[in-house]
Design a protein around this motif. Sequence first.
Motif, PDB file in Angstrom:
ATOM      1  N   SER A   1     -18.206  -0.079  10.918  1.00  0.00           N
ATOM      2  CA  SER A   1     -18.892   1.020  11.833  1.00  0.00           C
ATOM      3  C   SER A   1     -17.914   1.611  12.669  1.00  0.00           C
ATOM      4  O   SER A   1     -18.336   2.805  13.172  1.00  0.00           O
ATOM      5  N   ASN A   2     -17.063   0.861  13.228  1.00  0.00           N
ATOM      6  CA  ASN A   2     -16.102   1.646  14.386  1.00  0.00           C
ATOM      7  C   ASN A   2     -14.902   2.373  13.383  1.00  0.00           C
ATOM      8  O   ASN A   2     -14.016   2.687  14.268  1.00  0.00           O
ATOM      9  N   GLY A   3     -14.965   2.582  12.220  1.00  0.00           N
ATOM     10  CA  GLY A   3     -13.713   3.130  11.504  1.00  0.00           C
ATOM     11  C   GLY A   3     -12.708   2.213  11.074  1.00  0.00           C
ATOM     12  O   GLY A   3     -11.751   2.617  10.382  1.00  0.00           O
TER      13      GLY A   3
ATOM     14  N   ASN B 113      -7.278   2.036  10.863  1.00  0.00           N
ATOM     15  CA  ASN B 113      -8.579   2.748  11.449  1.00  0.00           C
ATOM     16  C   ASN B 113      -8.689   4.265  11.100  1.00  0.00           C
ATOM     17  O   ASN B 113      -7.669   4.878  11.070  1.00  0.00           O
ATOM     18  N   ILE B 114      -9.876   4.758  10.582  1.00  0.00           N
ATOM     19  CA  ILE B 114      -9.620   6.018   9.823  1.00  0.00           C
ATOM     20  C   ILE B 114      -9.731   7.000  10.907  1.00  0.00           C
ATOM     21  O   ILE B 114      -9.634   8.211  10.855  1.00  0.00           O
ATOM     22  N   ARG B 115     -10.006   6.566  12.143  1.00  0.00           N
ATOM     23  CA  ARG B 115      -9.836   7.586  13.392  1.00  0.00           C
ATOM     24  C   ARG B 115      -8.350   7.928  13.704  1.00  0.00           C
ATOM     25  O   ARG B 115      -7.941   8.815  14.539  1.00  0.00           O
ATOM     26  N   LYS B 116      -7.319   7.113  13.247  1.00  0.00           N
ATOM     27  CA  LYS B 116      -6.052   7.118  13.509  1.00  0.00           C
ATOM     28  C   LYS B 116      -5.327   7.756  12.136  1.00  0.00           C
ATOM     29  O   LYS B 116      -3.897   8.463  12.659  1.00  0.00           O
ATOM     30  N   THR B 117      -5.795   7.933  11.175  1.00  0.00           N
ATOM     31  CA  THR B 117      -5.237   8.414   9.891  1.00  0.00           C
ATOM     32  C   THR B 117      -6.212   8.745   8.831  1.00  0.00           C
ATOM     33  O   THR B 117      -7.488   8.310   9.251  1.00  0.00           O
ATOM     34  N   THR B 118      -5.953   9.276   7.785  1.00  0.00           N
ATOM     35  CA  THR B 118      -6.677   9.568   7.010  1.00  0.00           C
ATOM     36  C   THR B 118      -7.017   8.529   5.681  1.00  0.00           C
ATOM     37  O   THR B 118      -5.923   7.689   5.483  1.00  0.00           O
ATOM     38  N   ILE B 119      -7.968   8.555   5.219  1.00  0.00           N
ATOM     39  CA  ILE B 119      -8.307   7.560   4.294  1.00  0.00           C
ATOM     40  C   ILE B 119      -7.293   7.625   3.114  1.00  0.00           C
ATOM     41  O   ILE B 119      -7.004   6.578   2.315  1.00  0.00           O
ATOM     42  N   GLU B 120      -6.785   8.743   2.506  1.00  0.00           N
ATOM     43  CA  GLU B 120      -6.248   9.146   1.711  1.00  0.00           C
ATOM     44  C   GLU B 120      -4.847   8.081   1.748  1.00  0.00           C
ATOM     45  O   GLU B 120      -4.178   7.672   1.033  1.00  0.00           O
ATOM     46  N   LYS B 121      -4.363   8.439   2.912  1.00  0.00           N
ATOM     47  CA  LYS B 121      -3.240   7.834   3.341  1.00  0.00           C
ATOM     48  C   LYS B 121      -3.247   6.000   3.290  1.00  0.00           C
ATOM     49  O   LYS B 121      -2.217   5.484   2.861  1.00  0.00           O
TER      50      LYS B 121
ATOM     51  N   TRP C  16     -18.180  10.183   8.855  1.00  0.00           N
ATOM     52  CA  TRP C  16     -18.329   9.721   7.769  1.00  0.00           C
ATOM     53  C   TRP C  16     -18.212  10.653   6.505  1.00  0.00           C
ATOM     54  O   TRP C  16     -18.020  10.326   5.581  1.00  0.00           O
ATOM     55  N   ILE C  17     -18.674  11.790   6.875  1.00  0.00           N
ATOM     56  CA  ILE C  17     -18.670  12.954   5.629  1.00  0.00           C
ATOM     57  C   ILE C  17     -17.247  13.498   5.575  1.00  0.00           C
ATOM     58  O   ILE C  17     -16.857  13.474   4.303  1.00  0.00           O
ATOM     59  N   LYS C  18     -16.478  13.294   6.560  1.00  0.00           N
ATOM     60  CA  LYS C  18     -15.003  13.370   6.239  1.00  0.00           C
ATOM     61  C   LYS C  18     -14.330  12.630   5.432  1.00  0.00           C
ATOM     62  O   LYS C  18     -13.413  12.788   4.607  1.00  0.00           O
ATOM     63  N   LEU C  19     -14.665  11.412   5.867  1.00  0.00           N
ATOM     64  CA  LEU C  19     -14.171  10.046   4.905  1.00  0.00           C
ATOM     65  C   LEU C  19     -14.883  10.122   3.448  1.00  0.00           C
ATOM     66  O   LEU C  19     -13.946  10.115   2.552  1.00  0.00           O
ATOM     67  N   ILE C  20     -15.783  10.591   3.397  1.00  0.00           N
ATOM     68  CA  ILE C  20     -16.533  10.775   1.832  1.00  0.00           C
ATOM     69  C   ILE C  20     -15.659  11.936   1.031  1.00  0.00           C
ATOM     70  O   ILE C  20     -15.324  11.676  -0.186  1.00  0.00           O
ATOM     71  N   LYS C  21     -15.401  12.930   1.788  1.00  0.00           N
ATOM     72  CA  LYS C  21     -14.586  14.010   1.149  1.00  0.00           C
ATOM     73  C   LYS C  21     -13.289  13.493   0.817  1.00  0.00           C
ATOM     74  O   LYS C  21     -12.849  13.642  -0.118  1.00  0.00           O
ATOM     75  N   GLY C  22     -12.648  12.476   1.661  1.00  0.00           N
ATOM     76  CA  GLY C  22     -11.241  12.079   1.372  1.00  0.00           C
ATOM     77  C   GLY C  22     -11.436  11.230   0.119  1.00  0.00           C
ATOM     78  O   GLY C  22     -10.503  10.952  -0.831  1.00  0.00           O
TER      79      GLY C  22
END
Length: 279
Positions: free
Chosen positions: A235-237, A251-259, A46-52
């Motif tokens: 909740s699962n990305g 799914n954010i586990r497969k790629t970045t939120i930026e992309k 979640w924190i990595k996501l927020i950074k993005g």
Amino acid sequence: MPKIQKAKIEGVFLSLTDKCNLDCKYCYQSYSPTLNPYNELKKEEWIKLIKGLKKLKIKKIRFIGGEPFLYKDFWDIVKYANKERLEIKIFTNGTLLDEELIKKVKECEAVLSFNLNSEKEGIQDFYQGKGNWRKTINAIKKCKKENVEFEIASPLTNKNIRSIEKFIGLCTNLGAKRIRFVPLILIGNASVMGKDRPSKKQIKKLEKKIKNKKIEVTIGCRSCEAGINYLTIQSNGDVTPCSINKTILCNIRKTTIEKIINKIKKSNIKFKNICKDIK
């Protein structure tokens, strides 16, 4: 042919957990205390996501669930979002809030959105379980005392629409910043509640009643912003247009939120307005 709006994502809903301490009859997600969620994102994800999101200059974060206060590392994530100077709103049923939690909310400069649906204790308890109206009201009063900003999100039913002006009066006196009425969405637990859903005629009458109130009052979404102004991270990305339209975009586990967001912005995807189509 309707004009397709280009996405300009300005906010993201983060559904931290599917856990909920209540089993509301009108819940479109079918969440309950017996639900056993799995594969939830960890705090670091979640924190990595927020950074993005911060890199993309997205300023609005909405924490939803389930009941977000049940997520194990909830405060670590909220504190990080606050540190990054993001605009935070937490959607809650309010029944778990005590003085200590409310002070933490205040420290993080978060706004609360409470689920409250009537000025009558019996009506809310009918939908949520005995004693829960009182718990929510007490939490709201504590927020008012601590000067924590909050709003009210109220599902519209045949039971509460009859005395809506009294309800608006209660919310105003409690110190709510705004009230958002949400027509019943007949999926999840609410799929069997067709008879409880107000008619279009009743809602039209309500629209006239809410004009020129001392408080901001809206009914439903002004326009569907799913995938245009907002996205939801499950909740699962899984990334979906909103919490109701669960079309999986990625799914954010497969790629970045930026992309993911940059791809959506460049595309001409037109997402279906689920709320409008569910009868």
